[in-house]
Scaffold this motif. Sequence first.
Motif, PDB file in Angstrom:
ATOM      1  N   ASN A 117     -11.596 -10.246 -36.131  1.00  0.00           N
ATOM      2  CA  ASN A 117     -10.127 -10.232 -36.109  1.00  0.00           C
ATOM      3  C   ASN A 117      -9.599 -10.690 -34.754  1.00  0.00           C
ATOM      4  O   ASN A 117      -8.650 -11.477 -34.684  1.00  0.00           O
ATOM      5  CB  ASN A 117      -9.579  -8.840 -36.402  1.00  0.00           C
ATOM      6  N   SER A 118     -10.214 -10.212 -33.686  1.00  0.00           N
ATOM      7  CA  SER A 118      -9.730 -10.558 -32.350  1.00  0.00           C
ATOM      8  C   SER A 118      -9.996 -12.016 -31.991  1.00  0.00           C
ATOM      9  O   SER A 118      -9.448 -12.526 -31.025  1.00  0.00           O
ATOM     10  CB  SER A 118     -10.350  -9.637 -31.300  1.00  0.00           C
ATOM     11  N   HIS A 119     -10.834 -12.675 -32.788  1.00  0.00           N
ATOM     12  CA  HIS A 119     -11.116 -14.093 -32.565  1.00  0.00           C
ATOM     13  C   HIS A 119     -10.451 -14.975 -33.630  1.00  0.00           C
ATOM     14  O   HIS A 119     -10.848 -16.119 -33.841  1.00  0.00           O
ATOM     15  CB  HIS A 119     -12.625 -14.335 -32.510  1.00  0.00           C
ATOM     16  N   GLY A 120      -9.435 -14.431 -34.294  1.00  0.00           N
ATOM     17  CA  GLY A 120      -8.613 -15.227 -35.188  1.00  0.00           C
ATOM     18  C   GLY A 120      -9.060 -15.299 -36.631  1.00  0.00           C
ATOM     19  O   GLY A 120      -8.548 -16.125 -37.387  1.00  0.00           O
ATOM     20  N   TYR A 121      -9.989 -14.450 -37.038  1.00  0.00           N
ATOM     21  CA  TYR A 121     -10.461 -14.466 -38.421  1.00  0.00           C
ATOM     22  C   TYR A 121     -10.005 -13.219 -39.167  1.00  0.00           C
ATOM     23  O   TYR A 121     -10.183 -12.104 -38.687  1.00  0.00           O
ATOM     24  CB  TYR A 121     -11.995 -14.533 -38.472  1.00  0.00           C
ATOM     25  N   SER A 122      -9.429 -13.419 -40.341  1.00  0.00           N
ATOM     26  CA  SER A 122      -9.172 -12.309 -41.252  1.00  0.00           C
ATOM     27  C   SER A 122     -10.469 -12.053 -42.000  1.00  0.00           C
ATOM     28  O   SER A 122     -11.231 -12.986 -42.273  1.00  0.00           O
ATOM     29  CB  SER A 122      -8.068 -12.668 -42.248  1.00  0.00           C
ATOM     30  N   VAL A 123     -10.731 -10.801 -42.338  1.00  0.00           N
ATOM     31  CA  VAL A 123     -11.981 -10.437 -43.006  1.00  0.00           C
ATOM     32  C   VAL A 123     -11.663  -9.775 -44.342  1.00  0.00           C
ATOM     33  O   VAL A 123     -10.874  -8.834 -44.405  1.00  0.00           O
ATOM     34  CB  VAL A 123     -12.836  -9.493 -42.134  1.00  0.00           C
ATOM     35  N   LEU A 124     -12.290 -10.288 -45.385  1.00  0.00           N
ATOM     36  CA  LEU A 124     -12.140  -9.762 -46.746  1.00  0.00           C
ATOM     37  C   LEU A 124     -13.526  -9.365 -47.223  1.00  0.00           C
ATOM     38  O   LEU A 124     -14.455 -10.177 -47.174  1.00  0.00           O
ATOM     39  CB  LEU A 124     -11.538 -10.844 -47.642  1.00  0.00           C
ATOM     40  N   ARG A 125     -13.676  -8.105 -47.647  1.00  0.00           N
ATOM     41  CA  ARG A 125     -14.990  -7.593 -48.050  1.00  0.00           C
ATOM     42  C   ARG A 125     -15.015  -7.225 -49.532  1.00  0.00           C
ATOM     43  O   ARG A 125     -14.061  -6.659 -50.050  1.00  0.00           O
ATOM     44  CB  ARG A 125     -15.351  -6.338 -47.257  1.00  0.00           C
ATOM     45  N   PHE A 126     -16.133  -7.544 -50.166  1.00  0.00           N
ATOM     46  CA  PHE A 126     -16.376  -7.150 -51.549  1.00  0.00           C
ATOM     47  C   PHE A 126     -17.770  -6.559 -51.634  1.00  0.00           C
ATOM     48  O   PHE A 126     -18.665  -6.939 -50.879  1.00  0.00           O
ATOM     49  CB  PHE A 126     -16.317  -8.362 -52.491  1.00  0.00           C
ATOM     50  N   TRP A 127     -17.957  -5.661 -52.596  1.00  0.00           N
ATOM     51  CA  TRP A 127     -19.286  -5.155 -52.899  1.00  0.00           C
ATOM     52  C   TRP A 127     -19.976  -6.178 -53.788  1.00  0.00           C
ATOM     53  O   TRP A 127     -19.324  -6.877 -54.579  1.00  0.00           O
ATOM     54  CB  TRP A 127     -19.218  -3.802 -53.598  1.00  0.00           C
ATOM     55  N   ASN A 128     -21.284  -6.274 -53.679  1.00  0.00           N
ATOM     56  CA  ASN A 128     -22.043  -7.203 -54.519  1.00  0.00           C
ATOM     57  C   ASN A 128     -21.748  -7.004 -56.000  1.00  0.00           C
ATOM     58  O   ASN A 128     -21.569  -7.977 -56.740  1.00  0.00           O
ATOM     59  CB  ASN A 128     -23.547  -7.060 -54.270  1.00  0.00           C
TER      60      ASN A 128
END
Length: 174
Positions: A117-128
């Motif tokens: 996040n601090s390097h400009g990336y949004s993070v989206l997580r999913f379970w397998n």
Amino acid sequence: MMIERAEDRLPPLPIGERVAGAKRRSGEGAAPTDPTKRKIGATERARKLRSDETEADYRLWGELRGRHLNGYKFVRQVPLGPFIADFVCREKGLVVELDGSQHADSPTDPARTAWLNSHGYSVLRFWNHEVLAERRAVLDTILACLDGKISIPSPDLRFAPATLSPLGRGGEPR
């Protein structure tokens, strides 16, 4: 008076980890000088992850590769600083992570997300299992993030928007 820079607030790398191109200081295992650089061996590890992909990785990659998802370009198993991201849309600064059971209550995932996040990336997580059982819903959620329809962080860190604009990752969006 000293002004704190964003680089000063980055979490340290795990002990013993080196960064590509970092020069050794006087002692063995000295801390890297630039935590945004790739770790030594990250490219080889990313290649190995690409060849040893999980079923969920394989299924999602089949939907994301070749600009199949509304023309958005994704790459997979990409070294970003000290981490390897599962899927990245550089144009929109979105990292999509697929998590297996080893990520349940993982103490390192929040620090990893904060760094991205601090390097400009949004993070989206999913379970397998979500990718395997509800792939259409997963793709719809990814599209909603790419199109800016989801921008509020989720309390369980399943979506964490960037704290730095995509242009802040080094000028032009990649």
